[in-house]
Design a protein around this motif. Structure first.
Motif, PDB file in Angstrom:
ATOM      1  N   GLU A  14       0.804  -1.219   0.000  1.00  0.00           N
ATOM      2  CA  GLU A  14       0.000   0.000   0.000  1.00  0.00           C
ATOM      3  C   GLU A  14       0.838   1.271   0.000  1.00  0.00           C
ATOM      4  N   ARG A  15       1.946   1.269   0.793  1.00  0.00           N
ATOM      5  CA  ARG A  15       2.750   2.493   0.888  1.00  0.00           C
ATOM      6  C   ARG A  15       4.211   2.238   1.221  1.00  0.00           C
ATOM      7  N   ASN A  16       4.655   1.011   1.120  1.00  0.00           N
ATOM      8  CA  ASN A  16       6.054   0.633   1.353  1.00  0.00           C
ATOM      9  C   ASN A  16       6.560   1.076   2.726  1.00  0.00           C
ATOM     10  N   GLU A  17       5.735   0.843   3.743  1.00  0.00           N
ATOM     11  CA  GLU A  17       6.161   1.170   5.094  1.00  0.00           C
ATOM     12  C   GLU A  17       5.487   0.256   6.099  1.00  0.00           C
ATOM     13  N   VAL A  18       5.988   0.353   7.343  1.00  0.00           N
ATOM     14  CA  VAL A  18       5.485  -0.448   8.458  1.00  0.00           C
ATOM     15  C   VAL A  18       5.127   0.501   9.589  1.00  0.00           C
ATOM     16  N   TRP A  19       4.040   0.196  10.282  1.00  0.00           N
ATOM     17  CA  TRP A  19       3.669   0.923  11.493  1.00  0.00           C
ATOM     18  C   TRP A  19       3.762  -0.059  12.660  1.00  0.00           C
ATOM     19  N   LEU A  20       4.368   0.386  13.763  1.00  0.00           N
ATOM     20  CA  LEU A  20       4.452  -0.445  14.965  1.00  0.00           C
ATOM     21  C   LEU A  20       3.418   0.008  15.979  1.00  0.00           C
ATOM     22  N   PHE A  21       2.867  -0.946  16.692  1.00  0.00           N
ATOM     23  CA  PHE A  21       1.952  -0.683  17.789  1.00  0.00           C
ATOM     24  C   PHE A  21       2.575  -1.287  19.036  1.00  0.00           C
ATOM     25  N   ASP A  22       3.062  -0.416  19.903  1.00  0.00           N
ATOM     26  CA  ASP A  22       3.821  -0.747  21.112  1.00  0.00           C
ATOM     27  C   ASP A  22       5.189  -1.314  20.738  1.00  0.00           C
ATOM     28  N   VAL A  23       6.158  -1.038  21.614  1.00  0.00           N
ATOM     29  CA  VAL A  23       7.531  -1.481  21.372  1.00  0.00           C
ATOM     30  C   VAL A  23       8.087  -1.979  22.709  1.00  0.00           C
ATOM     31  N   GLY A  24       7.662  -3.170  23.109  1.00  0.00           N
ATOM     32  CA  GLY A  24       8.185  -3.770  24.327  1.00  0.00           C
ATOM     33  C   GLY A  24       9.646  -4.123  24.154  1.00  0.00           C
ATOM     34  N   GLU A  25      10.323  -4.380  25.286  1.00  0.00           N
ATOM     35  CA  GLU A  25      11.744  -4.711  25.182  1.00  0.00           C
ATOM     36  C   GLU A  25      11.927  -5.962  24.335  1.00  0.00           C
ATOM     37  N   ALA A  26      13.032  -6.011  23.624  1.00  0.00           N
ATOM     38  CA  ALA A  26      13.411  -7.096  22.709  1.00  0.00           C
ATOM     39  C   ALA A  26      12.596  -7.099  21.418  1.00  0.00           C
ATOM     40  N   THR A  27      11.861  -6.028  21.152  1.00  0.00           N
ATOM     41  CA  THR A  27      11.182  -5.924  19.856  1.00  0.00           C
ATOM     42  C   THR A  27      12.197  -6.000  18.729  1.00  0.00           C
ATOM     43  N   GLN A  28      13.380  -5.413  18.937  1.00  0.00           N
ATOM     44  CA  GLN A  28      14.428  -5.479  17.902  1.00  0.00           C
ATOM     45  C   GLN A  28      14.790  -6.924  17.574  1.00  0.00           C
ATOM     46  N   HIS A  29      14.898  -7.772  18.591  1.00  0.00           N
ATOM     47  CA  HIS A  29      15.230  -9.171  18.351  1.00  0.00           C
ATOM     48  C   HIS A  29      14.123  -9.862  17.563  1.00  0.00           C
ATOM     49  N   GLN A  30      12.884  -9.536  17.893  1.00  0.00           N
ATOM     50  CA  GLN A  30      11.762 -10.131  17.171  1.00  0.00           C
ATOM     51  C   GLN A  30      11.778  -9.690  15.702  1.00  0.00           C
ATOM     52  N   LEU A  31      12.127  -8.431  15.468  1.00  0.00           N
ATOM     53  CA  LEU A  31      12.217  -7.946  14.089  1.00  0.00           C
ATOM     54  C   LEU A  31      13.315  -8.666  13.314  1.00  0.00           C
ATOM     55  N   LEU A  32      14.426  -8.976  13.989  1.00  0.00           N
ATOM     56  CA  LEU A  32      15.510  -9.710  13.336  1.00  0.00           C
ATOM     57  C   LEU A  32      15.078 -11.109  12.908  1.00  0.00           C
ATOM     58  N   ARG A  33      14.108 -11.673  13.603  1.00  0.00           N
ATOM     59  CA  ARG A  33      13.601 -13.013  13.282  1.00  0.00           C
ATOM     60  C   ARG A  33      12.498 -12.977  12.218  1.00  0.00           C
ATOM     61  N   SER A  34      12.116 -11.782  11.797  1.00  0.00           N
ATOM     62  CA  SER A  34      11.009 -11.648  10.851  1.00  0.00           C
ATOM     63  C   SER A  34      11.510 -11.021   9.546  1.00  0.00           C
TER      64      SER A  34
END
Length: 193
Positions: free
Chosen positions: A29-49
């Motif tokens: 739709e617009r070549n972007e991502v929106w996050l809803f809440d950013v709990g700790e270790a969200t970065q690690h979860q993003l690395l796995r996705s």
């Protein structure tokens, strides 16, 4: 649009579930991502996705409990180093953060005391009941929740757009011209003259 659950654990992470974070992937739709809440270790979860931090343009925080915000300073800092997708001025793209009162102070102080200097700008928007974002494609509304502290649920609505009848495709499928063709075209199509 796709929802990617990066964390659904409440209060604290477990071996199977990270704390709160959801990515709304709008790559088509617009070549972007929106996050809803950013709990700790969200970065690690993003690395796995397959979701890339550099694609995040908007962040919506529901409330100020730690399991919803403690990952935000680290995420913003790491995103600072991902300049492979940059704006026209050669730095990472700017970001907007929506959330309750106090969120801006939390982020600014965390970055200040850790001596982080971002290469991009953050625009903070304090959430309030009602429409908090609108452009030609989407509307986001905030709804107050009863959680003991200021808390919001967010609703993302895609605006209606007029569709376009793909006449060639219908003909290829063997569909014959008729009233549906004419009503959707608002004029006689050249294919049927």
């Amino acid at each position: 649009m796709e929802l990617e659950f990066l964390g659904t654990g409440a209060g604290q992470p477990s071996k199977q579930r990270n704390v709160s974070s959801i990515a709304l992937r709008m790559l088509n739709e617009r070549n972007e991502v929106w996050l809803f809440d950013v709990g700790e270790a969200t970065q690690h979860q993003l690395l796995r996705s397959n979701t890339r931090s550099r694609k995040v343009r908007k962040i919506f925080i529901t409330h100020m409990h730690g399991d919803h915000i403690f990952g935000l300073p680290g995420f913003l800092t790491s995103r600072n180093f991902q300049a492979s997708e940059t704006s026209d001025n050669g730095r990472p793209t700017d970001i907007e953060i929506f959330g309750p009162r106090g969120l801006k102070n939390f982020v600014i102080n965390a970055l200040k005391y850790s001596q982080v200097r971002l290469q991009y700008h953050i625009k903070f928007i304090t959430a309030a009941p009602g429409k908090i974002f609108e452009d030609d494609q989407f509307v986001v509304k905030a709804y107050p929740m009863n959680h003991g502290i200021e808390d919001y649920a967010y609703r993302v609505e895609e605006k209606s757009t007029a569709g376009q009848l793909q006449v060639e495709r219908l003909l290829d499928l063997g569909l014959k011209p008729g009233p549906i063709f004419w009503s959707s075209q608002n004029r006689r199509n050249d294919h049927f003259r």
